[in-house]
Design a protein around this motif. Structure first.
Motif: not given
Length: 400
Positions: A6-26, A365-372
């Motif tokens: 859905d183009a209207d859904i905007d997922i907040a992101t933040m940088p991961c200190p391990a893999c250096r990628h921007d990922v969903p916030a959590g 995603t590969k891991f749950c941003p909430a519980c890991g």
């Protein structure tokens, strides 16, 4: 439902200190599973010790039997499995106190295979792989178990025929305490090794773990039944054994030995099916696998020495319990490394999915941003079913 984003859904992101990628916030990186909030100057750990990848809120070094031996079991069923394990232990103790040898032995032999069979059904793992994989694994375990029991039956019978306090020759002690137990450990891995050579259609470490557990379970079942059935009519076995000896046999045969054997079988299976993703290499997994085999060899040799020297029952049982716990912890470390670092199937981070562990609606995603917890901690069948019926938060809000 459609899997189109859905183009209207905007997922907040933040940088991961391990893999250096921007990922969903959590709390956790949805790409590599690392903690997103790290103290300044602290490097992300490779093992993520505080959070087991197959159970939210559990430490990797916590010897939890259910989450270790049944990692893909749905969270709603884990309480029932803990109750079942407690019930098996209570009934075993009751049979021992009543000196009911045959019921105690039957429960000790068949409890673990029954729980493993229920786990395969409850976790929906049976549908993840073709039926021939499970049939072949079980058949190989039974065949190797019967063959091993037949090959070593005379040696084992000779060992048990020695009286308490008997002097044991060094060569016989080495054979009984080291060669035979270690040979059983290696034979137990043959079903998983042979199935791996055939190249099954799924390459996930937790599927390899399950195949290793099934092979070890059927091997142990075949070995125990082959050796114990001829003894059921023996008055020296079915007579009134001391309660201490009954408790030792019940605890060892029904609890410690199955946990040790299944944990080591699962550890080897997970290593055989491990496929790393780009970046990390196999050294960590191979090191843990080698450590697990060393622990297994030490466990089986120590158990053999304890039995050969006829230590008091409580000391023998303590040796079994300590080594069973060591095998479970080695298994958890191995599963943590493989699940965190293996190659994952295709994901859909722009689409929502319900996490079956924390019950949050999160990006797929590969891991749950909430519980890991890793996505692989649920069966492929479970993942496919949830993707067919994705939650629609924007629709639900409009209806409210």
């Amino acid at each position: 439902m459609s899997d189109q984003p859905d183009a209207d859904i905007d997922i907040a992101t933040m940088p991961c200190p391990a893999c250096r990628h921007d990922v969903p916030a959590g709390r956790f990186c949805a790409r590599c599973g690392a903690h997103l909030s790290q103290p300044p100057g602290r490097r992300p750990g490779l093992l993520r010790v505080r959070d087991f990848a197959a159970a939210p809120g559990e430490n990797v070094l916590q010897p939890s039997i259910v989450s270790s031996m049944f990692p893909q079991l749905p969270s709603r069923s884990r309480v029932a499995f803990r109750f079942a394990l407690a019930l098996v232990a209570a009934v075993l103790i009751t049979f021992c106190l009543l000196q009911w040898y045959v019921p105690m032995l039957a429960l000790a032999i068949f409890a673990a295979p029954t729980l493993v069979a229920i786990y395969l059904v409850e976790s929906r793992l049976l549908a993840d792989l073709p039926a021939w994989v499970w049939v072949l694994t079980a058949a190989l375990g039974l065949a190797v178990g019967v063959g091993w029991a037949t090959l070593t039956d005379a040696i084992v019978a000779e060992t048990y025929s020695l009286g308490l306090g008997s002097q044991i020759p060094t060569t016989r002690l080495l054979r009984d305490a080291v060669v035979i137990p270690f040979g059983a450990l290696l034979a137990m891995q043959l079903p998983a090794i042979l199935v791996r050579l055939i190249r099954t259609p799924v390459r996930e470490s937790l599927h390899g773990f399950t195949i290793g557990v099934v092979g070890a379970t059927t091997f142990t079942l075949a070995t125990n039944v082959t050796r114990m059935i001829p003894q059921f009519g023996d008055s020296t076995v079915t007579g009134d054994l001391p309660i201490a000896d009954m408790l030792l046999q019940g605890g060892v045969r029904g609890i410690a030995e199955p946990l040790t054997g299944l944990a080591l079988g699962g550890l080897v299976g997970a290593g055989l099916w491990y496929a790393r993703r780009d970046g990390p290499d196999r050294r960590g997994v191979l090191a843990v696998g080698g450590l697990g085999l060393v622990v297994g060899a030490a466990a089986y040799a120590s158990v053999g020495l304890a039995e050969a020297y006829r230590l008091p029952p409580y000391l023998q049982f303590s040796v079994h319990v300590v080594l069973a716990l060591a095998a479970i912890i080695a298994l958890r470390v191995s599963l943590q490394l493989t699940v965190l670092r293996e190659e994952h199937a295709v994901t859909y981070p722009e689409l929502p999915i319900l996490c079956v562990w924390c019950q949050h609606v999160v990006p797929d995603t590969k891991f749950c941003p909430a519980c890991g917890v890793a996505g692989h901690a649920a069966s492929q069948t479970s993942r496919a079913a949830r993707r067919q019926n994705r939650p629609q938060p924007h629709i639900e809000m409009a209806e409210q």
